[in-house]
Write a protein that holds these residues in place. Sequence first.
Motif, short mmCIF file in Angstrom:
data_model
loop_
_atom_site.label_atom_id
_atom_site.label_comp_id
_atom_site.label_asym_id
_atom_site.label_seq_id
_atom_site.Cartn_x
_atom_site.Cartn_y
_atom_site.Cartn_z
N ASP A 1 -10.16 -18.22 4.55
CA ASP A 1 -9.09 -18.07 3.66
C ASP A 1 -9.55 -17.07 2.49
OD1 ASP A 1 -7.75 -19.97 4.70
OD2 ASP A 1 -8.10 -21.42 3.27
N ARG A 2 -10.63 -17.19 2.01
CA ARG A 2 -11.33 -16.06 1.04
C ARG A 2 -11.34 -14.65 1.69
NH1 ARG A 2 -17.19 -16.28 -1.31
NH2 ARG A 2 -17.77 -15.92 0.71
N SER A 3 -11.84 -14.77 2.99
CA SER A 3 -11.90 -13.31 3.67
C SER A 3 -10.47 -12.75 4.04
CB SER A 3 -12.63 -13.40 5.04
OG SER A 3 -13.72 -13.73 5.04
N MET A 4 -9.60 -13.72 4.19
CA MET A 4 -8.14 -13.28 4.25
C MET A 4 -7.63 -12.74 3.08
SD MET A 4 -7.58 -13.26 7.51
CE MET A 4 -5.93 -12.80 7.39
N ALA A 5 -7.84 -13.21 2.18
CA ALA A 5 -7.45 -12.90 0.84
C ALA A 5 -7.90 -11.67 0.32
CB ALA A 5 -7.80 -13.94 -0.43
N ARG A 6 -9.32 -11.54 0.69
CA ARG A 6 -9.77 -10.26 0.38
C ARG A 6 -9.17 -8.79 0.96
NH1 ARG A 6 -16.21 -11.46 -0.07
NH2 ARG A 6 -16.37 -12.45 -2.19
N LEU A 7 -8.92 -9.27 2.38
CA LEU A 7 -8.28 -8.32 3.19
C LEU A 7 -6.94 -7.99 2.55
CD1 LEU A 7 -8.04 -6.67 5.77
CD2 LEU A 7 -7.37 -8.64 6.87
N GLY A 8 -6.16 -8.98 2.02
CA GLY A 8 -4.59 -8.78 1.70
C GLY A 8 -4.92 -7.98 0.44
N PHE A 9 -5.69 -8.03 -0.64
CA PHE A 9 -5.89 -7.11 -1.68
C PHE A 9 -6.28 -5.56 -1.28
CE2 PHE A 9 -6.32 -11.04 -4.07
CZ PHE A 9 -5.54 -10.53 -5.11
N THR A 10 -7.24 -5.54 -0.18
CA THR A 10 -7.54 -4.12 0.37
C THR A 10 -6.42 -3.56 0.95
OG1 THR A 10 -9.79 -5.05 0.67
CG2 THR A 10 -9.21 -3.18 1.98
N LEU A 11 -5.55 -4.28 1.85
CA LEU A 11 -4.49 -3.50 2.34
C LEU A 11 -3.53 -3.15 1.46
CD1 LEU A 11 -4.05 -5.93 5.65
CD2 LEU A 11 -4.86 -3.54 5.42
N TYR A 12 -3.34 -4.12 0.27
CA TYR A 12 -2.32 -3.64 -0.75
C TYR A 12 -2.60 -2.45 -1.37
CZ TYR A 12 0.40 -4.02 -5.18
OH TYR A 12 1.19 -3.55 -6.00
N ASP A 13 -4.06 -2.33 -1.70
CA ASP A 13 -4.53 -1.36 -2.50
C ASP A 13 -4.32 0.07 -1.57
OD1 ASP A 13 -5.10 -2.47 -4.82
OD2 ASP A 13 -7.07 -2.75 -4.21
N LEU A 14 -4.55 -0.18 -0.37
CA LEU A 14 -4.46 1.16 0.49
C LEU A 14 -3.03 1.62 0.78
CD1 LEU A 14 -6.88 0.02 3.76
CD2 LEU A 14 -7.03 1.95 2.06
N ALA A 15 -2.15 0.70 0.82
CA ALA A 15 -0.67 0.87 0.88
C ALA A 15 -0.20 1.42 -0.48
CB ALA A 15 -0.04 -0.29 1.34
N HIS A 16 -0.75 1.19 -1.63
CA HIS A 16 -0.23 1.75 -2.66
C HIS A 16 -1.14 2.77 -3.42
CE1 HIS A 16 3.05 -1.28 -3.11
NE2 HIS A 16 2.01 -1.85 -2.52
N GLY A 17 -2.00 3.24 -2.66
CA GLY A 17 -2.91 4.43 -3.08
C GLY A 17 -3.79 3.96 -4.15
N ASN A 18 -4.33 2.87 -4.34
CA ASN A 18 -5.16 2.57 -5.43
C ASN A 18 -6.59 3.02 -4.94
OD1 ASN A 18 -3.02 1.48 -7.11
ND2 ASN A 18 -3.46 -0.49 -6.14
N SER A 19 -7.49 3.29 -5.73
CA SER A 19 -8.87 3.78 -5.31
C SER A 19 -9.72 2.63 -4.82
CB SER A 19 -9.42 4.49 -6.47
OG SER A 19 -9.72 3.74 -7.61
N ILE A 20 -9.43 1.38 -5.12
CA ILE A 20 -10.60 0.23 -4.88
C ILE A 20 -10.97 0.22 -3.32
CG2 ILE A 20 -8.83 -1.49 -4.34
CD1 ILE A 20 -10.75 -3.40 -5.36
N ALA A 21 -10.00 0.60 -2.40
CA ALA A 21 -10.36 0.64 -0.94
C ALA A 21 -11.49 1.96 -0.62
CB ALA A 21 -9.13 0.78 -0.06
#
Length: 54
Positions: free
Chosen positions: A21-41
């Motif tokens: 579950d934690r891994s999937m949550a991290r993936l969700g945040f990474t995908l969100y950041d990629l989709a919105h152009g944030n630099s965390i990814a």
Amino acid sequence: MVCPGESAAELRAHLDRLEADRSMARLGFTLYDLAHGNSIARTGRRPQSGADHA
């Protein structure tokens, strides 16, 4: 230490689900950041906001 009524195998299975579950949550945040152009990814760090400087 094992809780009463739960075997070590049951506790291990529960821990494995929590880790998945934690891994999937991290993936969700990474995908969100990629989709919105944030630099965390790209950098591994979240951009700072004005609230971070308060």
